[in-house]
Write a protein that holds these residues in place. Structure first.
Motif, PDB file in Angstrom:
ATOM      1  N   PHE A   4      29.344  14.539   9.324  1.00 19.67           N
ATOM      2  CA  PHE A   4      28.800  14.449   7.805  1.00 19.67           C
ATOM      3  C   PHE A   4      27.026  14.079   8.424  1.00 19.67           C
ATOM      4  O   PHE A   4      27.062  13.374   9.681  1.00 19.67           O
ATOM      5  N   MET A   5      26.632  15.132   7.613  1.00 18.63           N
ATOM      6  CA  MET A   5      24.568  15.585   8.202  1.00 18.63           C
ATOM      7  C   MET A   5      23.759  14.966   7.268  1.00 18.63           C
ATOM      8  O   MET A   5      23.609  15.279   5.836  1.00 18.63           O
ATOM      9  N   ASP A   6      23.447  13.317   7.030  1.00 14.04           N
ATOM     10  CA  ASP A   6      22.558  13.483   6.015  1.00 14.04           C
ATOM     11  C   ASP A   6      21.118  13.146   6.110  1.00 14.04           C
ATOM     12  O   ASP A   6      20.165  12.975   6.845  1.00 14.04           O
ATOM     13  N   VAL A   7      20.902  13.417   5.232  1.00 13.11           N
ATOM     14  CA  VAL A   7      18.873  13.768   5.228  1.00 13.11           C
ATOM     15  C   VAL A   7      18.114  12.854   4.147  1.00 13.11           C
ATOM     16  O   VAL A   7      18.872  12.233   2.531  1.00 13.11           O
ATOM     17  N   HIS A   8      17.191  11.559   4.850  1.00  8.93           N
ATOM     18  CA  HIS A   8      16.212  11.100   4.174  1.00  8.93           C
ATOM     19  C   HIS A   8      15.121  11.285   3.840  1.00  8.93           C
ATOM     20  O   HIS A   8      13.835  11.827   4.943  1.00  8.93           O
ATOM     21  N   ARG A   9      14.807  11.438   2.705  1.00 14.33           N
ATOM     22  CA  ARG A   9      13.266  11.860   2.526  1.00 14.33           C
ATOM     23  C   ARG A   9      12.217  10.703   1.765  1.00 14.33           C
ATOM     24  O   ARG A   9      12.691   9.492   2.079  1.00 14.33           O
ATOM     25  N   GLY A  10      10.532  10.947   2.779  1.00 12.62           N
ATOM     26  CA  GLY A  10      10.242  10.331   1.692  1.00 12.62           C
ATOM     27  C   GLY A  10       9.662   8.662   3.059  1.00 12.62           C
ATOM     28  O   GLY A  10       9.380   7.532   2.303  1.00 12.62           O
ATOM     29  N   MET A  11       9.984   9.246   4.466  1.00  9.40           N
ATOM     30  CA  MET A  11      10.011   7.957   5.566  1.00  9.40           C
ATOM     31  C   MET A  11       9.023   8.431   6.250  1.00  9.40           C
ATOM     32  O   MET A  11       8.532   8.234   7.539  1.00  9.40           O
ATOM     33  N   LYS A  12       7.643   8.151   5.520  1.00  7.73           N
ATOM     34  CA  LYS A  12       6.908   8.956   6.630  1.00  7.73           C
ATOM     35  C   LYS A  12       6.170   7.754   7.135  1.00  7.73           C
ATOM     36  O   LYS A  12       5.694   7.015   6.600  1.00  7.73           O
ATOM     37  N   GLY A  13       6.003   8.337   8.294  1.00  2.00           N
ATOM     38  CA  GLY A  13       5.088   6.981   9.725  1.00  2.00           C
ATOM     39  C   GLY A  13       6.153   5.829  10.034  1.00  2.00           C
ATOM     40  O   GLY A  13       6.067   4.990  10.506  1.00  2.00           O
ATOM     41  N   ILE A  14       7.337   6.603   9.898  1.00  3.08           N
ATOM     42  CA  ILE A  14       8.734   5.999  10.253  1.00  3.08           C
ATOM     43  C   ILE A  14       8.010   6.114  11.751  1.00  3.08           C
ATOM     44  O   ILE A  14       7.555   6.790  12.541  1.00  3.08           O
ATOM     45  N   THR A  15       8.525   4.503  12.191  1.00  2.00           N
ATOM     46  CA  THR A  15       8.239   3.943  13.675  1.00  2.00           C
ATOM     47  C   THR A  15      10.033   4.125  14.235  1.00  2.00           C
ATOM     48  O   THR A  15      10.409   3.742  13.840  1.00  2.00           O
ATOM     49  N   ALA A  16       9.727   4.437  15.759  1.00  2.00           N
ATOM     50  CA  ALA A  16      10.332   4.291  16.922  1.00  2.00           C
ATOM     51  C   ALA A  16      11.208   2.843  16.371  1.00  2.00           C
ATOM     52  O   ALA A  16      12.704   3.132  15.904  1.00  2.00           O
ATOM     53  N   ASP A  17      10.754   1.705  16.565  1.00  2.00           N
ATOM     54  CA  ASP A  17      11.553   0.427  15.695  1.00  2.00           C
ATOM     55  C   ASP A  17      12.199   0.531  14.396  1.00  2.00           C
ATOM     56  O   ASP A  17      13.223  -0.270  14.765  1.00  2.00           O
ATOM     57  N   GLN A  18      11.438   1.069  13.345  1.00  2.00           N
ATOM     58  CA  GLN A  18      11.636   0.837  12.110  1.00  2.00           C
ATOM     59  C   GLN A  18      12.958   1.816  12.145  1.00  2.00           C
ATOM     60  O   GLN A  18      14.270   1.969  11.414  1.00  2.00           O
ATOM     61  N   LEU A  19      13.154   3.138  12.898  1.00  2.00           N
ATOM     62  CA  LEU A  19      14.147   3.816  13.323  1.00  2.00           C
ATOM     63  C   LEU A  19      15.419   2.852  13.251  1.00  2.00           C
ATOM     64  O   LEU A  19      16.467   3.173  13.018  1.00  2.00           O
ATOM     65  N   VAL A  20      15.140   2.133  14.383  1.00  2.43           N
ATOM     66  CA  VAL A  20      16.394   1.703  14.928  1.00  2.43           C
ATOM     67  C   VAL A  20      16.823   0.733  13.982  1.00  2.43           C
ATOM     68  O   VAL A  20      17.971   0.248  14.197  1.00  2.43           O
ATOM     69  N   GLN A  21      16.078  -0.189  13.420  1.00  2.92           N
ATOM     70  CA  GLN A  21      16.322  -1.507  12.749  1.00  2.92           C
ATOM     71  C   GLN A  21      17.201  -0.893  11.432  1.00  2.92           C
ATOM     72  O   GLN A  21      18.331  -1.316  10.790  1.00  2.92           O
ATOM     73  N   ALA A  22      16.597   0.427  10.537  1.00  3.79           N
ATOM     74  CA  ALA A  22      17.887   1.333   9.873  1.00  3.79           C
ATOM     75  C   ALA A  22      19.057   1.331  10.416  1.00  3.79           C
ATOM     76  O   ALA A  22      19.993   1.062   9.729  1.00  3.79           O
ATOM     77  N   HIS A  23      19.047   1.775  11.444  1.00  2.00           N
ATOM     78  CA  HIS A  23      20.763   2.305  12.353  1.00  2.00           C
ATOM     79  C   HIS A  23      20.994   1.307  12.825  1.00  2.00           C
ATOM     80  O   HIS A  23      22.633   1.233  12.192  1.00  2.00           O
ATOM     81  N   GLN A  24      20.409  -0.021  13.088  1.00  2.00           N
ATOM     82  CA  GLN A  24      21.269  -0.860  13.366  1.00  2.00           C
ATOM     83  C   GLN A  24      22.253  -1.596  11.328  1.00  2.00           C
ATOM     84  O   GLN A  24      22.938  -2.267  11.602  1.00  2.00           O
TER      85      GLN A  24
END
Length: 82
Positions: A4-24
């Motif tokens: 599956f490929m999912d899409v999240h919208r409305g995350m303007k300005g997300i940082t690399a650290d925030q992406l890692v935190q969400a993935h974790q």
């Protein structure tokens, strides 16, 4: 297991650290729904995040994302790849 490929919208300005935190956050509980999140990509300018996973269903993917605090706007099956 399906992919599956999912899409999240409305995350303007997300940082690399925030992406890692969400993935974790997803990885910490993914086994409870027999889901495995393989990779995530983000475009901070547009606010779009994509996640690739293997799971028994789109609903299982969404349940993990919801519990991790970032519900997907779309979840698409990707049965074909090259």
């Amino acid at each position: 297991m399906a992919r599956f490929m999912d899409v999240h919208r409305g995350m303007k300005g997300i940082t690399a650290d925030q992406l890692v935190q969400a993935h974790q956050a997803d990885l910490a509980i993914e086994q409870e729904e027999d889901v495995h999140f393989e990779h995530a990509w983000a475009d901070p300018e547009s606010g779009i995040v994509y996640c690739l996973s293997e799971a028994p269903s789109a609903d299982a993917v969404q349940r993990i994302h919801e519990r991790a605090g970032h519900r997907a706007d779309e979840v698409h099956a990707v049965p074909l790849s090259i």
